[in-house]
Enzyme design. Structure first.
Site, PDB file in Angstrom:
ATOM      1  N   SER A  39       0.940  -1.123   0.049  1.00 29.87           N
ATOM      2  CA  SER A  39      -0.109   0.015   0.227  1.00 29.87           C
ATOM      3  C   SER A  39       0.365   1.062   0.055  1.00 29.87           C
ATOM      4  CB  SER A  39      -1.362   0.340   0.949  1.00 29.87           C
ATOM      5  OG  SER A  39      -0.386   0.259   2.151  1.00 29.87           O
ATOM      6  N   LYS A  93       0.973   4.814   7.044  1.00 25.39           N
ATOM      7  CA  LYS A  93       0.271   5.334   5.518  1.00 25.39           C
ATOM      8  C   LYS A  93       1.016   6.936   5.452  1.00 25.39           C
ATOM      9  CE  LYS A  93      -2.517   2.189   4.972  1.00 25.39           C
ATOM     10  NZ  LYS A  93      -2.614   1.347   3.479  1.00 25.39           N
TER      11      LYS A  93
END
Length: 233
Positions: A39, A93
């Site tokens: 991701s 993230k």
């Protein structure tokens, strides 16, 4: 207390103190984290081990999310670890939206406080920094996303169904919006919402080491100790 247990503790006192100190340090000062997915490609690869600075933003009561003192604020572009608002799983993230920001996305393009990010295609991206073919064999494109001094590369997957548009979201005080750099292959704030500051567990500036899962877990020596430079942010 059982005699054998007392003897075991006495014989291993130094080691037990060391283990306790390591656990306390990991909870209060610095943590390490294994990147489990794609991701955050192209910047973080599956198999990367990263160091998270747990006191970059807040000093917390060990083993809790209770903030004792704020020492800094997350900045747009920071790569951070945090506990998912959905299920508490540790995630990594990039900070995209800060408190007070109005963030939206239109056809993959970010708009923050009315300013549209610029996108320039990376013509020959490093294949090692693309999502592994075993996971996604179709076309991938890499772009440099730039908004003011905020600049980094992202991946997109044109043939994959993904959430590429969302309406304006105002980030309230004490919250942050997180997105993955692999935009069409990331479970992030588009799905579980904004992230409370208390859930942020550290800022990632450096790798420890990296293992290549697709090459017999051999080490990626060039990534050992590598710093995530400002250009990545």
């Amino acid at each position: 207390m059982n005699f054998n247990l007392r003897k075991l503790i006495a014989d291993n006192k130094t080691f037990l103190f060391f283990v306790a100190g390591m656990i306390l340090m990991r909870s209060a000062l610095a943590d390490w984290y294994v990147v489990p997915s794609s991701s955050m490609y192209p910047h973080l690869l599956e198999g990367d081990r990263v160091i998270a600075n747990r006191i970059a933003y807040d000093i917390k009561l060990p083993f809790t999310d209770v903030i004792l003192k704020q020492v800094g604020d997350p900045q747009r572009g920071d790569i951070v670890t945090f506990s998912s608002p959905a299920d508490g799983v540790r995630l990594i993230k990039r900070v995209i939206g800060l408190p007070g920001d109005v963030v939206e996305m239109r056809d993959q393009k970010l708009i923050i406080n009315g300013l549209i990010a610029d996108y320039a295609e990376v013509v020959e991206p490093d294949p090692a920094h693309l999502t592994p073919k075993r996971e996604y064999p179709n076309q991938q494109l890499m772009f440099t996303e730039k908004l003011g001094s905020f600049q980094h590369n992202i991946l997109v997957m044109p043939e994959r169904p993904a959430l590429r548009t969302f309406d304006p979201v105002t980030v309230p005080a004490g919250y942050y919006m997180m997105l993955g750099d692999n935009r069409d292959n990331s479970n992030d704030s588009r799905f579980y919402g904004l992230v409370k500051r208390e859930l942020i567990t550290g800022r990632v500036n450096r790798l420890m080491f990296s293992l290549d899962y697709d090459n017999y877990y051999l080490p990626r020596v060039e990534r050992f100790g590598a710093k995530l430079t400002q250009s990545d942010h």
